[in-house]
Design a protein around this motif. Structure first.
Motif, PDB file in Angstrom:
ATOM      1  N   THR A   1      47.559  38.104  44.208  1.00 31.62           N
ATOM      2  CA  THR A   1      46.273  38.672  44.101  1.00 31.62           C
ATOM      3  C   THR A   1      46.153  40.151  44.834  1.00 31.62           C
TER       4      THR A   1
ATOM      5  N   SER B   1      40.745  31.909  28.068  1.00 36.06           N
ATOM      6  CA  SER B   1      39.856  31.506  28.959  1.00 36.06           C
ATOM      7  C   SER B   1      39.884  32.283  30.245  1.00 36.06           C
ATOM      8  N   THR B   2      40.940  33.020  30.596  1.00 31.06           N
ATOM      9  CA  THR B   2      40.797  33.961  31.804  1.00 31.06           C
ATOM     10  C   THR B   2      40.758  35.279  31.659  1.00 31.06           C
TER      11      THR B   2
ATOM     12  N   THR C   1      38.259  38.347  30.104  1.00 31.99           N
ATOM     13  CA  THR C   1      37.012  38.942  29.636  1.00 31.99           C
ATOM     14  C   THR C   1      36.744  39.936  28.757  1.00 31.99           C
TER      15      THR C   1
ATOM     16  N   GLU D   1      38.740  42.858  31.553  1.00 30.94           N
ATOM     17  CA  GLU D   1      39.001  42.099  33.125  1.00 30.94           C
ATOM     18  C   GLU D   1      39.811  40.762  32.939  1.00 30.94           C
TER      19      GLU D   1
ATOM     20  N   ASN E   1      40.674  37.131  34.892  1.00 31.88           N
ATOM     21  CA  ASN E   1      40.320  36.176  36.257  1.00 31.88           C
ATOM     22  C   ASN E   1      41.596  35.850  36.645  1.00 31.88           C
TER      23      ASN E   1
ATOM     24  N   GLN F   1      42.864  34.945  39.666  1.00 32.88           N
ATOM     25  CA  GLN F   1      43.137  33.921  40.605  1.00 32.88           C
ATOM     26  C   GLN F   1      43.340  32.807  39.686  1.00 32.88           C
ATOM     27  N   LYS F   2      42.579  32.434  38.613  1.00 37.11           N
ATOM     28  CA  LYS F   2      42.706  31.366  37.614  1.00 37.11           C
ATOM     29  C   LYS F   2      44.308  31.313  37.006  1.00 37.11           C
TER      30      LYS F   2
END
Length: 382
Positions: free
Chosen positions: A64, A97-98, A100, A141, A143, A145-146
């Motif tokens: 990250t 789902s991660t 955006t 974008e 996610n 970390q996920k």
């Protein structure tokens, strides 16, 4: 980019800039590439066989941190290469789902083969042909970390099989970020300057597993009489040990000629040759070109040499005993420039040279330093 442009066309355009045709990205290499292979120093499992969550968290934190440091734009292309064509809707749904603001999605299939290696060299392709199902997403974008957590877990008992499959590309710059699993990250760029800050910030984690494949050790430096500073001696000598893989090559040589020849190999291949060895015994006869910005150095047939090839974004080194290693270009460049600067600094701390009165010798010496500083990237001071 035009909004109606297909995602596979965007990807193919970026790959063309990397000098390759459309291919599975897990085999992509390039001249400007960093390999970070220590995300955590801890072992992945505890003594009872369960996952070491501290190790997982350290891997996640490092991945990250590196991704955020690169500062990708909000114009991203996310590639999911399902390498063996076994469509898994659960993995696809998790990946989505991660993401955006998915503005566009595309998919297609491509064929690929595993290369078969012998002594770290690809000798032929595996006979079996695989079908990769490629999913492409244009997003703003992620996610991370996920997503990164599941990629890290892929090779150590995770529920998703994202190992060597997920690639994040900044469409604006062409930079590629590839966290392949808990063992490391590849970062590729079209320009060296895109990686400079990353390398400086995470230097201790870059190339750590194979950093000893190519090393230059300067044992001593001296002028030809070995006893005093000689302003009339234009050529620096020294005792040098070069390590290529497990082989050590030691020589008492003309290091000024050796350094310039190594500097040239940052752009050019070098083949075994008499009179032009990388570590030459002699290198005092310098033939300038007409513009005095390049020089040909002639020496005797004594010296130590090896082959240097630019191949698939890597530097391939082959010794006279046919030992072969691959080195990342930026790793090779750093080691060469460290040696080059060490030689130049020795000139700087020595007495100023008496420039030859003979025009040919004078022009040869001027051309030597003009080429040196041009290739090193700074103005000549000689």
């Amino acid at each position: 980019m035009k909004t109606q442009e297909r995602l596979n066309d965007i990807l193919k355009n970026i790959l063309e800039q990397y000098g390759v045709e459309d291919k599975t990205l897990n085999r992509l290499t390039h001249k400007y590439m960093l390999h970070i292979d220590e995300l955590s120093e801890k072992y992945q499992y505890l003594e009872d066989g369960s996952l070491n969550e501290t190790c997982i968290e350290e891997c996640l934190q490092k991945a990250t941190e590196i991704y955020r440091f690169i500062n990708f734009s909000d114009n991203l292309l996310v590639i999911y290469d399902n390498l063996f064509g076994q469509e898994n809707e659960r993995e696809k749904e998790f990946l989505e789902s991660t993401l955006t603001h998915i503005s566009k999605y595309d998919t297609y299939k491509l064929k690929w083969q595993y290369p078969i290696y012998k002594n770290d060299l690809p000798i032929h392709q595996d006979n079996e042909i695989y079908t990769c199902i490629r999913h492409l997403y244009r997003v703003k974008e992620i996610n991370i970390q996920k997503l990164f957590r599941e990629i890290i877990l892929s090779d150590i008992g995770g529920e998703m099989d994202f190992c060597s499959s997920i690639f994040i590309i900044d469409i604006n710059s062409g930079c590629i970020f590839h966290l392949y699993d808990d063992r490391g990250i590849y970062i590729l760029a079209l320009k060296e300057e895109y990686l400079t800050d990353v390398w400086g910030e995470f230097h201790d984690s870059v190339f750590t597993l194979d950093y000893q494949n190519f090393k230059i050790k300067v044992n001593t430096l001296y002028w030809i009489d070995e006893t005093k500073d000689d302003p009339n001696d234009l050529c620096l000598h020294g005792d040098i040990t070069v390590t290529i893989g497990g082989e050590e090559l030691s020589s008492s040589c003309t290091v000024s000629a050796a350094a310039l020849r190594m500097l040239k190999t940052l752009w050019e291949d070098h083949l075994l040759t008499k009179g032009g060895q990388i570590l030459p015994c002699c290198g005092n006869f310098m033939i300038p070109n007409e513009t005095l910005d390049e020089v040909e150095i002639i020496g005797c047939d004594t010296g130590i040499d090896w082959t240097i090839l630019h191949e698939d974004g890597m530097i391939k080194l082959i010794t006279e005993k046919e030992n072969t290693v691959f080195v990342y270009y930026l790793q090779y460049k750093e080691e060469v420039l460290r040696f080059v600067d060490m030689v130049e600094n020795y000139y700087k701390i020595s007495l100023p040279k008496n420039i030859p009165e003979d025009e040919f010798e004078r022009n040869g010496y001027m051309a030597f330093w003009n080429e040196w500083h041009r290739r090193r990237g700074r103005k000549s001071e000689k």
